[in-house]
Enzyme design. Structure first.
Site, PDB file in Angstrom:
ATOM      1  N   GLY A  20       0.818  -1.211   0.000  1.00 53.50           N
ATOM      2  CA  GLY A  20       0.000   0.000   0.000  1.00 53.50           C
ATOM      3  C   GLY A  20       0.848   1.254   0.000  1.00 53.50           C
ATOM      4  N   ASP A  49      -4.595   3.611   7.502  1.00 50.65           N
ATOM      5  CA  ASP A  49      -4.192   2.342   8.102  1.00 50.65           C
ATOM      6  C   ASP A  49      -4.750   2.277   9.520  1.00 50.65           C
ATOM      7  OD1 ASP A  49      -1.538   0.350   7.183  1.00 50.65           O
ATOM      8  OD2 ASP A  49      -2.356   0.135   9.214  1.00 50.65           O
ATOM      9  N   ASP A  76      -9.506   1.805  10.229  1.00 54.42           N
ATOM     10  CA  ASP A  76      -9.634   0.346  10.340  1.00 54.42           C
ATOM     11  C   ASP A  76     -10.748  -0.043   9.380  1.00 54.42           C
ATOM     12  OD1 ASP A  76     -10.065  -2.013  13.102  1.00 54.42           O
ATOM     13  OD2 ASP A  76     -10.469  -2.235  10.952  1.00 54.42           O
ATOM     14  N   TYR A 133      -7.760 -17.443   3.568  1.00 55.40           N
ATOM     15  CA  TYR A 133      -7.156 -16.322   2.836  1.00 55.40           C
ATOM     16  C   TYR A 133      -7.521 -16.421   1.364  1.00 55.40           C
ATOM     17  CZ  TYR A 133      -3.463 -13.303   0.934  1.00 55.40           C
ATOM     18  OH  TYR A 133      -2.770 -12.317   0.256  1.00 55.40           O
TER      19      TYR A 133
END
Ligand SMILES: NC(=O)C1=CN([C@@H]2O[C@H](COP(=O)(O)OP(=O)(O)OC[C@H]3O[C@@H](n4cnc5c(N)ncnc54)[C@H](O)[C@@H]3O)[C@@H](O)[C@H]2O)C=CC1
Ligand SMILES: CC/C=C\C[C@H](O)C(=O)/C=C/C=C/C=C\C=C\[C@@H](O)C/C=C\CCC(=O)O
Length: 254
Positions: free
Chosen positions: A18, A36, A64, A147
């Site tokens: 990012g 972040d 968040d 994931y």
């Protein structure tokens, strides 16, 4: 300076990919909100980017992605500061098969929330939404089934939004970035991140098979995906052995 006059938001941008995506956009003239959940790292990275790139056109907002109020505040703060939003990069993600519900909350629900807010904010002047999936969004991964489910979900959701006539009418473009393993702290996984139905050892075999890319390599692919004006619904994979490949799936049969 292809992005002069453009305003971008990047989630999970305090470090890793990012932060690299934010740097690459600032270098091309964009004004960028990095966000972040890690406030300390986020502020440190913001100061470092300002110094490195000699610019004030980057700011940090705590966000968040599992908290709707944080997400709304991130967009509102950016609109207040820069007058609008043109680019949204839903990047925040974790690898944790043990706290699998939070993995779904961050990696999938966070991307969905970010995309829905982006669609609202981009309606007037159009724009681009880049959702960060993974090669695990395209192939099965025995070591990390949860994931992998989140990353498959990111692709399905993004492609479905891209074929919505309302999205095209609003001149909004969506695409997914699917890199293989890249040298960021996410690779610092331990056995505590896994359960008996997943496996760090198994996943690390995939790391050894595929290799680990530099962050800069993935950022180059990201910029290519961002600047391609005709790739709505595209899926870009990036890997050491096949480089950058952009795929377009068959249009959905209505
Ligand atoms: N590094 C890799 O091998 C690959 C990473 N990806 C994806 O790239 C994205 C970025 O990952 P990396 O930079 O590698 O990881 P990273 O761990 O270096 O950075 C992730 C960032 O997201 C933030 N974050 C975590 N939970 C959050 C939350 N709830 N809200 C907001 N921010 C949160 C972290 O604080 C951190 O700054 C993730 O979606 C990951 O799944 C995809 C393929 C390969
Ligand atoms: C430590 C885990 C952190 C992040 C995971 C990340 O999202 C990631 O890159 C996961 C990759 C998992 C790969 C698993 C299996 C790979 C299988 C091979 O068959 C290669 C598959 C496709 C290669 C595509 C190419 O272009 O070469």
């Amino acid at each position: 300076m292809e992005l002069v006059g453009k305003v971008a938001i990047v989630t999970g941008a305090a470090q890793g990919l990012g932060r690299a995506f934010a740097r690459a956009m600032i270098q091309r003239g964009a004004k960028v909100c990095i966000s972040d959940q890690n406030v300390e790292k986020g502020n440190t990275s913001c100061v470092a980017l300002r110094k490195e790139l000699n610019t004030a056109d980057v700011n940090f907002v705590k966000c968040d992605v599992t908290q709707q109020d944080d997400m709304k505040n991130m967009f509102d703060d950016t609109v207040r500061r820069y007058g609008g939003v043109d680019i949204v990069v839903n990047n925040a993600g974790i690898m944790n098969e043990r706290t699998w519900s939070s993995c779904v909350d961050i990696n999938l629900k966070g991307v969905i929330q970010g995309t829905l807010l982006a669609l609202e904010h981009l309606q007037e002047r159009g724009g681009v939404i880049i959702n960060i999936s993974s090669i695990a969004g395209v192939v099965p991964v025995a070591g990390a089934p949860v994931y992998t489910a989140t990353k498959h979900g990111v692709i399905g959701f993004t492609r479905s939004c891209s074929v919505n006539p309302k999205v095209k009418a609003a001149n909004i473009r969506l695409a997914c970035l699917c890199p293989t393993f890249t040298d960021t702290p996410i690779l610092d996984m331990t056995d505590d991140h896994f359960t008996s139905w997943s496996s760090r050892q198994n996943l690390w075999k995939d790391v050894e098979q595929l290799g680990i890319m530099k962050v800069e390599t993935v950022a180059q692919g990201f910029i290519q995906l961002l600047l391609d004006k005709d790739n709505n619904g595209a899926i870009m994979t990036i890997s050491p052995n096949r480089g950058i490949q952009t795929k377009y799936y068959p249009k959905a049969r209505m």
